[in-house]
Design a protein around this motif. Structure first.
Motif, PDB file in Angstrom:
ATOM      1  N   LEU A  68     -10.665  27.717 -11.255  1.00 36.34           N
ATOM      2  CA  LEU A  68     -11.029  28.677 -12.289  1.00 36.34           C
ATOM      3  C   LEU A  68     -12.337  29.344 -11.878  1.00 36.34           C
ATOM      4  O   LEU A  68     -13.052  28.866 -10.997  1.00 36.34           O
ATOM      5  CB  LEU A  68     -11.181  27.988 -13.643  1.00 36.34           C
ATOM      6  N   TYR A  69     -12.654  30.452 -12.535  1.00 32.45           N
ATOM      7  CA  TYR A  69     -13.954  31.081 -12.314  1.00 32.45           C
ATOM      8  C   TYR A  69     -14.458  31.646 -13.629  1.00 32.45           C
ATOM      9  O   TYR A  69     -13.692  31.868 -14.579  1.00 32.45           O
ATOM     10  CB  TYR A  69     -13.880  32.173 -11.241  1.00 32.45           C
ATOM     11  N   GLY A  70     -15.773  31.855 -13.687  1.00 31.59           N
ATOM     12  CA  GLY A  70     -16.371  32.411 -14.891  1.00 31.59           C
ATOM     13  C   GLY A  70     -17.827  32.751 -14.663  1.00 31.59           C
ATOM     14  O   GLY A  70     -18.376  32.545 -13.576  1.00 31.59           O
ATOM     15  N   VAL A  71     -18.442  33.264 -15.702  1.00 36.17           N
ATOM     16  CA  VAL A  71     -19.832  33.719 -15.671  1.00 36.17           C
ATOM     17  C   VAL A  71     -20.705  32.661 -16.330  1.00 36.17           C
ATOM     18  O   VAL A  71     -20.437  32.247 -17.461  1.00 36.17           O
ATOM     19  CB  VAL A  71     -19.982  35.064 -16.394  1.00 36.17           C
ATOM     20  N   ALA A  72     -21.752  32.235 -15.632  1.00 35.61           N
ATOM     21  CA  ALA A  72     -22.687  31.241 -16.166  1.00 35.61           C
ATOM     22  C   ALA A  72     -24.033  31.913 -16.412  1.00 35.61           C
ATOM     23  O   ALA A  72     -24.664  32.419 -15.475  1.00 35.61           O
ATOM     24  CB  ALA A  72     -22.859  30.079 -15.192  1.00 35.61           C
ATOM     25  N   ILE A  73     -24.456  31.908 -17.682  1.00 37.61           N
ATOM     26  CA  ILE A  73     -25.766  32.439 -18.067  1.00 37.61           C
ATOM     27  C   ILE A  73     -26.401  31.397 -18.978  1.00 37.61           C
ATOM     28  O   ILE A  73     -25.931  31.179 -20.104  1.00 37.61           O
ATOM     29  CB  ILE A  73     -25.663  33.787 -18.805  1.00 37.61           C
ATOM     30  N   GLY A  74     -27.445  30.736 -18.513  1.00 35.02           N
ATOM     31  CA  GLY A  74     -28.060  29.688 -19.311  1.00 35.02           C
ATOM     32  C   GLY A  74     -27.052  28.614 -19.644  1.00 35.02           C
ATOM     33  O   GLY A  74     -26.404  28.037 -18.769  1.00 35.02           O
ATOM     34  N   GLY A  75     -26.853  28.359 -20.941  1.00 33.19           N
ATOM     35  CA  GLY A  75     -25.905  27.350 -21.373  1.00 33.19           C
ATOM     36  C   GLY A  75     -24.514  27.878 -21.646  1.00 33.19           C
ATOM     37  O   GLY A  75     -23.655  27.135 -22.129  1.00 33.19           O
ATOM     38  N   LEU A  76     -24.261  29.149 -21.359  1.00 36.63           N
ATOM     39  CA  LEU A  76     -22.940  29.738 -21.526  1.00 36.63           C
ATOM     40  C   LEU A  76     -22.155  29.661 -20.224  1.00 36.63           C
ATOM     41  O   LEU A  76     -22.670  30.023 -19.165  1.00 36.63           O
ATOM     42  CB  LEU A  76     -23.068  31.215 -21.927  1.00 36.63           C
ATOM     43  N   PHE A  77     -20.906  29.192 -20.303  1.00 35.03           N
ATOM     44  CA  PHE A  77     -19.954  29.430 -19.221  1.00 35.03           C
ATOM     45  C   PHE A  77     -18.796  30.193 -19.830  1.00 35.03           C
ATOM     46  O   PHE A  77     -18.053  29.657 -20.662  1.00 35.03           O
ATOM     47  CB  PHE A  77     -19.456  28.147 -18.576  1.00 35.03           C
ATOM     48  N   ALA A  78     -18.678  31.463 -19.443  1.00 36.79           N
ATOM     49  CA  ALA A  78     -17.627  32.333 -19.959  1.00 36.79           C
ATOM     50  C   ALA A  78     -16.463  32.295 -18.981  1.00 36.79           C
ATOM     51  O   ALA A  78     -16.478  32.977 -17.952  1.00 36.79           O
ATOM     52  CB  ALA A  78     -18.155  33.754 -20.129  1.00 36.79           C
ATOM     53  N   GLY A  79     -15.465  31.465 -19.292  1.00 35.42           N
ATOM     54  CA  GLY A  79     -14.324  31.347 -18.403  1.00 35.42           C
ATOM     55  C   GLY A  79     -13.512  32.625 -18.382  1.00 35.42           C
ATOM     56  O   GLY A  79     -13.237  33.225 -19.426  1.00 35.42           O
ATOM     57  N   GLU A  80     -13.121  33.041 -17.185  1.00 36.76           N
ATOM     58  CA  GLU A  80     -12.361  34.279 -17.033  1.00 36.76           C
ATOM     59  C   GLU A  80     -10.875  34.024 -16.782  1.00 36.76           C
ATOM     60  O   GLU A  80     -10.032  34.613 -17.436  1.00 36.76           O
ATOM     61  CB  GLU A  80     -12.957  35.110 -15.884  1.00 36.76           C
ATOM     62  N   SER A  81     -10.557  33.171 -15.840  1.00 38.11           N
ATOM     63  CA  SER A  81      -9.159  32.932 -15.524  1.00 38.11           C
ATOM     64  C   SER A  81      -9.061  31.666 -14.701  1.00 38.11           C
ATOM     65  O   SER A  81     -10.052  31.197 -14.125  1.00 38.11           O
ATOM     66  CB  SER A  81      -8.571  34.121 -14.744  1.00 38.11           C
ATOM     67  N   MET A  82      -7.833  31.089 -14.652  1.00 39.85           N
ATOM     68  CA  MET A  82      -7.598  29.944 -13.799  1.00 39.85           C
ATOM     69  C   MET A  82      -6.185  30.014 -13.239  1.00 39.85           C
ATOM     70  O   MET A  82      -5.344  30.772 -13.735  1.00 39.85           O
ATOM     71  CB  MET A  82      -7.844  28.631 -14.538  1.00 39.85           C
ATOM     72  N   PHE A  83      -5.933  29.243 -12.188  1.00 44.78           N
ATOM     73  CA  PHE A  83      -4.632  29.269 -11.523  1.00 44.78           C
ATOM     74  C   PHE A  83      -4.312  27.876 -11.005  1.00 44.78           C
ATOM     75  O   PHE A  83      -5.183  27.008 -10.898  1.00 44.78           O
ATOM     76  CB  PHE A  83      -4.628  30.264 -10.355  1.00 44.78           C
ATOM     77  N   HIS A  84      -3.050  27.656 -10.671  1.00 43.88           N
ATOM     78  CA  HIS A  84      -2.661  26.393 -10.049  1.00 43.88           C
ATOM     79  C   HIS A  84      -1.549  26.638  -9.046  1.00 43.88           C
ATOM     80  O   HIS A  84      -0.714  27.527  -9.215  1.00 43.88           O
ATOM     81  CB  HIS A  84      -2.213  25.368 -11.096  1.00 43.88           C
ATOM     82  N   ARG A  85      -1.562  25.841  -7.998  1.00 39.20           N
ATOM     83  CA  ARG A  85      -0.486  25.806  -7.010  1.00 39.20           C
ATOM     84  C   ARG A  85       0.231  24.464  -7.022  1.00 39.20           C
ATOM     85  O   ARG A  85       1.228  24.303  -6.321  1.00 39.20           O
ATOM     86  CB  ARG A  85      -1.049  26.099  -5.617  1.00 39.20           C
ATOM     87  N   GLU A  86      -0.321  23.535  -7.758  1.00 37.78           N
ATOM     88  CA  GLU A  86       0.302  22.247  -8.010  1.00 37.78           C
ATOM     89  C   GLU A  86       0.160  21.938  -9.488  1.00 37.78           C
ATOM     90  O   GLU A  86      -0.781  22.399 -10.144  1.00 37.78           O
ATOM     91  CB  GLU A  86      -0.367  21.127  -7.188  1.00 37.78           C
ATOM     92  N   ARG A  87       1.066  21.129  -9.988  1.00 41.60           N
ATOM     93  CA  ARG A  87       1.033  20.761 -11.392  1.00 41.60           C
ATOM     94  C   ARG A  87      -0.320  20.141 -11.761  1.00 41.60           C
ATOM     95  O   ARG A  87      -0.832  19.292 -11.020  1.00 41.60           O
ATOM     96  CB  ARG A  87       2.151  19.771 -11.709  1.00 41.60           C
ATOM     97  N   ASP A  88      -0.876  20.577 -12.860  1.00 41.64           N
ATOM     98  CA  ASP A  88      -2.115  20.052 -13.437  1.00 41.64           C
ATOM     99  C   ASP A  88      -3.380  20.444 -12.674  1.00 41.64           C
ATOM    100  O   ASP A  88      -4.481  20.095 -13.116  1.00 41.64           O
ATOM    101  CB  ASP A  88      -2.085  18.517 -13.566  1.00 41.64           C
ATOM    102  N   ALA A  89      -3.264  21.176 -11.569  1.00 39.27           N
ATOM    103  CA  ALA A  89      -4.461  21.443 -10.753  1.00 39.27           C
ATOM    104  C   ALA A  89      -5.483  22.292 -11.502  1.00 39.27           C
ATOM    105  O   ALA A  89      -6.695  22.065 -11.386  1.00 39.27           O
ATOM    106  CB  ALA A  89      -4.070  22.108  -9.436  1.00 39.27           C
TER     107      ALA A  89
END
Length: 226
Positions: free
Chosen positions: A142-163
């Motif tokens: 996954l990736y996102g924006v981290a500013i201070g105590g905020l992590f704003a998640g943008e999107s995530m992906f998987h190529r294996e189950r549960d990854a």
């Protein structure tokens, strides 16, 4: 530590001017680093509204998806998966963003403009990837924006189950420190998939109040860059 870019020439409307019944707050502006950071600090995030010629949309959901760090739901099978995969941070951010924007994915919204903008924010130290690896193979993240105590998640992906879920659990662990009670893990919206992991909805006003407190915190050590 992150590098502060030049300020944005764009001015976002104040929350008092937002439509109380609409997630969409505004249209236009650009994806320059200063514009993006200004938006996240105000509780907004961008998403394309159409093709490249259409204006960028800026959203602040009326009901915001948030994952409480003490409310993550971990099934027995997911716990087993965490033992099989290695969590790494920022070793393949470009690849993670590219995988999240794979055009073969349903309802994909990460186009070349978005990819380039977040890669640049990563270069400046504001965007981070949390990755799940099996040996030398990236299998989710996954990736996102981290500013201070905020992590704003943008999107995530998987190529294996549960990854991707393992990557999310890795992110939660990275945010669990002395400031965990005030940190804010933003998922934008609550989906059935995210709800199964513990994501809840909070009213926009509650999110904005929590955001103000979170922005005053230091970054988690994993994102502070030493």
């Amino acid at each position: 530590m992150p590098t502060e870019p030049p300020p944005s020439p764009w001015e976002f409307p104040a929350p008092v001017a937002w439509d109380p019944d609409s997630d969409l707050v505004g249209l236009g502006a650009d994806l320059a680093p200063g514009t993006l950071l200004s938006a996240y600090r105000r509780g907004l995030f961008p998403m394309p509204t159409g093709g490249r010629r259409d204006p960028m949309g800026w959203f602040s959901p009326v009901e915001r998806g948030v994952l409480p760090l003490d409310g993550v739901r971990v099934t027995r099978s997911l716990r087993r998966s965490t033992r099989d995969l290695e969590i790494r941070v920022d070793t393949a951010c470009d690849e993670v963003i590219r995988a999240c924007g794979d055009p073969r994915r349903a309802a994909g919204w990460i186009d070349d403009r978005v990819h380039a903008a977040y890669v640049e924010l990563h270069r400046l130290g504001w965007v981070h990837s949390v990755e799940a690896w099996r040996g030398d193979r990236l299998v989710g993240g996954l990736y996102g924006v981290a500013i201070g105590g905020l992590f704003a998640g943008e999107s995530m992906f998987h190529r294996e189950r549960d990854a991707s879920k393992v990557a999310l659990l890795g992110l939660v662990d990275l945010m669990r420190d002395d400031h965990a009670g005030a940190r804010l893990l933003d998922t934008q919206w609550q989906t059935p998939h995210l709800a199964s992991l513990g994501v809840v909805e909070v009213p926009r006003e509650t999110y904005l109040a929590r955001l103000r407190d979170a922005l005053a915190l230091p970054l988690p050590e994993a994102f502070a860059g030493g």
